[in-house]
Scaffold this motif. Structure first.
Motif, short mmCIF file in Angstrom:
data_model
loop_
_atom_site.label_atom_id
_atom_site.label_comp_id
_atom_site.label_asym_id
_atom_site.label_seq_id
_atom_site.Cartn_x
_atom_site.Cartn_y
_atom_site.Cartn_z
N ARG A 214 -19.97 5.90 45.77
CA ARG A 214 -21.42 5.65 45.86
C ARG A 214 -22.10 6.70 46.74
O ARG A 214 -23.22 7.12 46.45
CB ARG A 214 -21.66 4.25 46.41
CG ARG A 214 -21.32 3.13 45.43
CD ARG A 214 -21.91 1.80 45.89
NE ARG A 214 -21.35 1.37 47.17
CZ ARG A 214 -20.29 0.61 47.31
NH1 ARG A 214 -19.66 0.17 46.21
NH2 ARG A 214 -19.84 0.26 48.49
N ALA A 215 -21.41 7.11 47.80
CA ALA A 215 -22.00 8.11 48.69
C ALA A 215 -22.10 9.48 48.03
O ALA A 215 -23.02 10.25 48.32
CB ALA A 215 -21.18 8.20 49.98
N GLU A 216 -21.15 9.79 47.13
CA GLU A 216 -21.13 11.09 46.47
C GLU A 216 -22.08 11.17 45.27
O GLU A 216 -22.45 12.25 44.83
CB GLU A 216 -19.72 11.44 46.02
CG GLU A 216 -18.75 11.71 47.16
CD GLU A 216 -19.14 12.94 47.96
OE1 GLU A 216 -19.66 13.91 47.36
OE2 GLU A 216 -18.93 12.93 49.18
N ALA A 217 -22.42 10.03 44.67
CA ALA A 217 -23.30 10.01 43.49
C ALA A 217 -24.67 10.58 43.85
O ALA A 217 -25.09 10.54 45.01
CB ALA A 217 -23.41 8.58 42.98
N PRO A 218 -25.40 11.13 42.87
CA PRO A 218 -25.07 11.17 41.44
C PRO A 218 -24.15 12.34 41.10
O PRO A 218 -24.08 13.33 41.81
CB PRO A 218 -26.43 11.34 40.77
CG PRO A 218 -27.24 12.13 41.77
CD PRO A 218 -26.77 11.64 43.13
N PHE A 219 -23.46 12.18 39.95
CA PHE A 219 -22.48 13.16 39.48
C PHE A 219 -23.04 13.93 38.29
O PHE A 219 -23.79 13.38 37.47
CB PHE A 219 -21.18 12.47 39.09
CG PHE A 219 -20.49 11.81 40.25
CD1 PHE A 219 -19.64 12.54 41.08
CD2 PHE A 219 -20.70 10.46 40.53
CE1 PHE A 219 -19.01 11.94 42.15
CE2 PHE A 219 -20.07 9.85 41.60
CZ PHE A 219 -19.23 10.59 42.42
N ASP A 220 -22.64 15.19 38.19
CA ASP A 220 -23.10 16.03 37.08
C ASP A 220 -22.27 15.83 35.82
O ASP A 220 -22.76 16.03 34.71
CB ASP A 220 -23.06 17.50 37.50
CG ASP A 220 -23.97 17.75 38.70
OD1 ASP A 220 -25.19 17.71 38.53
OD2 ASP A 220 -23.43 17.96 39.80
N VAL A 221 -20.99 15.46 35.98
CA VAL A 221 -20.13 15.13 34.85
C VAL A 221 -19.38 13.84 35.19
O VAL A 221 -18.75 13.74 36.26
CB VAL A 221 -19.11 16.25 34.54
CG1 VAL A 221 -18.15 15.80 33.44
CG2 VAL A 221 -19.83 17.51 34.10
N VAL A 222 -19.48 12.86 34.30
CA VAL A 222 -18.78 11.59 34.45
C VAL A 222 -17.83 11.43 33.28
O VAL A 222 -18.27 11.36 32.13
CB VAL A 222 -19.77 10.41 34.48
CG1 VAL A 222 -19.01 9.08 34.55
CG2 VAL A 222 -20.72 10.53 35.66
N PHE A 223 -16.53 11.42 33.57
CA PHE A 223 -15.53 11.06 32.56
C PHE A 223 -15.30 9.55 32.65
O PHE A 223 -15.13 9.01 33.75
CB PHE A 223 -14.19 11.76 32.83
CG PHE A 223 -14.18 13.25 32.65
CD1 PHE A 223 -14.23 13.80 31.38
CD2 PHE A 223 -14.10 14.09 33.74
CE1 PHE A 223 -14.19 15.18 31.20
CE2 PHE A 223 -14.06 15.46 33.58
CZ PHE A 223 -14.11 16.01 32.30
N ALA A 224 -15.23 8.88 31.50
CA ALA A 224 -14.86 7.47 31.48
C ALA A 224 -14.07 7.22 30.21
O ALA A 224 -14.63 6.94 29.15
CB ALA A 224 -16.09 6.56 31.56
N ASN A 225 -12.77 7.38 30.31
CA ASN A 225 -11.87 7.18 29.18
C ASN A 225 -11.20 5.81 29.38
O ASN A 225 -10.11 5.72 29.91
CB ASN A 225 -10.84 8.30 29.12
CG ASN A 225 -9.88 8.15 27.95
OD1 ASN A 225 -10.13 7.37 27.03
ND2 ASN A 225 -8.78 8.88 27.99
N ILE A 226 -11.92 4.76 28.99
CA ILE A 226 -11.41 3.40 29.21
C ILE A 226 -11.43 2.64 27.89
O ILE A 226 -10.79 3.06 26.95
CB ILE A 226 -12.16 2.71 30.37
CG1 ILE A 226 -13.67 3.03 30.39
CG2 ILE A 226 -11.57 3.14 31.69
CD1 ILE A 226 -14.44 2.41 31.54
N LEU A 227 -12.19 1.56 27.77
CA LEU A 227 -12.27 0.80 26.54
C LEU A 227 -13.72 0.38 26.32
O LEU A 227 -14.54 0.42 27.24
CB LEU A 227 -11.38 -0.45 26.60
CG LEU A 227 -9.87 -0.23 26.63
CD1 LEU A 227 -9.16 -1.54 26.95
CD2 LEU A 227 -9.37 0.34 25.31
N LYS A 228 -14.02 -0.05 25.10
CA LYS A 228 -15.39 -0.43 24.76
C LYS A 228 -15.98 -1.45 25.73
O LYS A 228 -17.09 -1.27 26.25
CB LYS A 228 -15.42 -1.00 23.35
CG LYS A 228 -16.75 -1.66 22.97
CD LYS A 228 -16.61 -2.51 21.74
CE LYS A 228 -17.75 -3.52 21.65
NZ LYS A 228 -17.59 -4.44 20.52
#
Length: 289
Positions: A214-228
């Motif tokens: 939360r302290a580092e956000a916002p991010f320029d690239v977010v990977f989210a390889n999880i499930l629907k």
């Protein structure tokens, strides 16, 4: 010496975890019990146990009925060195500029590729699955398009192969999180094996729910390889944690789920800029407007 497996399915995480706990109390005791959500969008959970002696099938049947599960399928497994088998069958993976390999293939690393070492014994997120491969290709396309370096987070990182790919090409710290403590330890081990322990920081967190993230956000690239399901549930927080003009690379999505996931994220201020289908799986690249 042969071993034995007993597998069943049932709806609901709580019921599946309760059945897993009940299996651990059986005699003879299983050598291991696993509880996993199935990736076919059915909402079912798979519960499995492994035994060194034939399990008592009447006891398994009673447990299945008590927890609303299908009857257990019991199988005898051959005496196989599974890690050696995986090493033989997991050939290196090329995804654009990235080359993912196991130590048994160290002599095959091309000089003109960015090498990422993932051991065969840590086989979730090796690059062979269409979801991980799709994410690596999506990131490779961003680099080809001249995407400038920025802050990166890998949500549901598994082996942290995506975080390490970003750390190989961009300076600074890359963040990785997973809600599974075992995955976090695997991610840290992989970062050490790739001499990235000072560049890839791995934390135990569901989504971005960690004080450091939360302290580092916002991010320029977010990977989210999880499930629907988790992707949709996490969409508001991931949208909040993505910088304006930032990119989300999403996978773990079956091809017939991609439009629904894309619609949710587009409703939160993203636009779909690329979709790639590999087998039954889709990878979405979305830009935060």
């Amino acid at each position: 010496m042969p071993t034995y497996s007993a597998l069943t399915t049932l709806p609901g995480k709580d019921s599946a975890e309760a059945l897993g706990e009940a299996l651990e109390a059986l005699e003879p005791a299983p050598t291991g019990v696993g509880v996993f959500e199935m990736e076919d969008g059915s909402g079912l959970w798979e519960v499995g146990a492994y035994f060194e002696a034939p399990p008592e099938e009447i006891a398994l049947s009673l447990l299945a009925r008590a927890h609303g599960a299908e009857d257990f399928a019991v199988s005898e497994l051959p005496d196989i060195d599974w890690v050696a088998k995986v090493r033989r069958e997991l050939s290196p993976v090329e995804a654009g500029r990235f080359f993912v390999y196991g130590s048994h293939d160290a002599d095959k690393v091309p000089e003109d590729r960015i090498a990422l070492l993932i051991e065969a014994s840590m086989a979730f997120g090796t690059g062979h699955h269409g979801t991980t491969l799709g994410c690596l290709r999506a990131f490779d396309r961003l680099l080809d398009q001249g995407r400038a370096a920025g802050k990166v987070v890998d949500v549901g990182c598994g082996t942290a192969v995506l975080a390490m790919a970003a750390a190989r090409v961009w300076p600074g710290t890359v963040w990785a999180g997973d809600n599974d403590p075992v995955a976090v330890e695997v991610a840290r081990a992989n970062a050490r094996a790739n001499d990235l322990e000072d560049r890839v920081v791995c934390v135990e967190a569901p989504g971005l729910e960690h004080e450091t993230l939360r302290a580092e956000a916002p991010f320029d690239v977010v990977f989210a390889n999880i499930l629907k399901g988790p992707l949709i549930a996490l969409a508001p927080s991931l949208a909040e944690g993505t910088a304006s003009g930032g990119v989300a690379i999403l996978s773990g999505i079956l091809t017939d789920q991609a439009d629904e996931v894309s619609g949710v994220y587009c409703g939160l201020g993203y636009s779909l800029t690329h979709r790639e289908d590999i087998g039954d799986w889709s990878t979405l690249t979305l830009t935060k407007e």
